[in-house]
Design a protein around this motif. Structure first.
Motif, short mmCIF file in Angstrom:
data_model
loop_
_atom_site.label_atom_id
_atom_site.label_comp_id
_atom_site.label_asym_id
_atom_site.label_seq_id
_atom_site.Cartn_x
_atom_site.Cartn_y
_atom_site.Cartn_z
N ASN A 177 -36.88 13.99 21.36
CA ASN A 177 -36.43 15.36 21.15
C ASN A 177 -37.44 16.07 20.25
N THR A 179 -37.46 19.07 18.91
CA THR A 179 -36.89 19.75 17.74
C THR A 179 -36.82 18.79 16.56
N LEU A 180 -36.35 17.55 16.84
CA LEU A 180 -36.17 16.57 15.77
C LEU A 180 -37.51 16.09 15.21
C1 NAG Z 1 -32.57 18.06 20.04
O1 NAG Z 1 -31.97 17.91 18.76
C2 NAG Z 1 -31.34 19.08 18.28
C3 NAG Z 1 -30.90 18.81 16.85
O2 NAG Z 1 -30.17 17.62 16.73
C4 NAG Z 1 -30.18 19.42 19.21
O3 NAG Z 1 -29.51 20.58 18.75
C5 NAG Z 1 -30.71 19.62 20.61
O4 NAG Z 1 -29.65 19.81 21.50
C6 NAG Z 1 -31.53 18.43 21.07
N1 NAG Z 1 -32.19 18.74 22.33
C7 NAG Z 1 -32.16 17.91 23.37
C8 NAG Z 1 -32.91 18.37 24.58
O5 NAG Z 1 -31.54 16.85 23.37
#
Ligand code: NAG
Length: 252
Positions: A177, A179-180
């Protein structure tokens, strides 16, 4: 019962991680009462016996060459007993893999080292922006009560045994992920200041120790009953060897 205790220990070690530092409280030093003073740093104070722990979110980041230990946070260890042994623990969930480093500094050390005072003042500015007025008052309420210790000099002088706690938090995971990987979420932690009894035994372990003593006492009684039962069983059954001996005598 022992089984459930083991299970509990196993679970608590699976669900939470712990890092700790053990230290001796420093001799008392003169604490400034007028501004700028320690309250102007906006650090969360930990002061036994009333405010020994705090649950808070700490910022963390992935290690870089500039900051190999991630992001730094500071806390105030207040109202210590000079010379007493303490441990300070940080506990966090296994679902937020992070490496922590805990270091304690005396006020003289922290204010004397350029890199420490820079780090501390950056953190203090960030905290000041973060806390509202009410929060600042709540932080002050966590400080140890002022103890005026009359010394030969200034009658208004306040002396206390105080340490600054430096906590480094480095994210320790890999995720697909994006974002993480770009923004490390703040880590939920418990920070606990634990005085040692007679400088050898952490106070918070007293209930666990009591529990183990209970188990030992119960086990001792049960083993006594089992032993009595075995003895009476043996007494009630004729020894086989002797019987065999008698029989062989008769046949002769
Ligand atoms: C990635 O992580 C964020 C924060 O935990 C979350 O909100 C988001 O849905 C995730 N994205 C995916 C594609 O899993």
């Amino acid at each position: 019962m022992l089984f459930s205790a083991c299970l509990f220990l196993l679970f608590s070690s699976v669900l939470a991680n712990v890092e700790k530092a053990i230290f001796l409280a420093p001799p008392t030093t003169s604490v400034p009462q007028h501004h700028p003073n320690l309250d102007d740093l906006y650090l969360i104070p930990l002061s036994p016996p009333d405010h020994k722990s705090v649950r808070t979110h700490l910022n963390a980041s992935f290690p870089t060459s500039d900051s190999p230990r991630g992001t730094v946070s500071w806390f105030l260890l207040d109202g210590l007993n000079a010379g007493q042994r303490y441990e300070v623990r940080i506990c966090w969930l296994a679902t937020q893999p992070t490496s922590f480093w805990l270091t304690t500094h005396t006020l003289e050390e922290a204010f004397g080292a350029p890199e420490l005072i820079t780090s501390l003042s950056h953190y203090a500015y960030a905290q000041e922006a973060r806390w509202k007025h009410a929060d600042a008052e709540a932080l002050k309420a966590r400080r140890a009560p002022v103890r005026q210790i009359p010394s030969g000099g200034d009658p208004d002088e306040v002396r206390a045994s105080i340490l600054l706690l430096e906590v480094h938090a480095a994210a320790d995971y890999f995720s697909l992920n994006r974002t993480l990987m770009e923004n490390v979420p703040p880590v939920l932690v418990d920070i606990i200041l634990d005085p040692y009894i007679l400088n050898v035994f952490p106070e918070s372990l007293v209930p666990t120790a009591g529990y183990l003593v209970c188990i030992a006492v119960i086990a001792w009684f049960i083993s006594g009953y089992v032993w009595k039962f075995i003895k009476s069983y043996i007494a009630a059954t004729p020894p086989r060897d002797e019987a065999a001996h008698l029989i062989s005598k008769k046949t002769l």
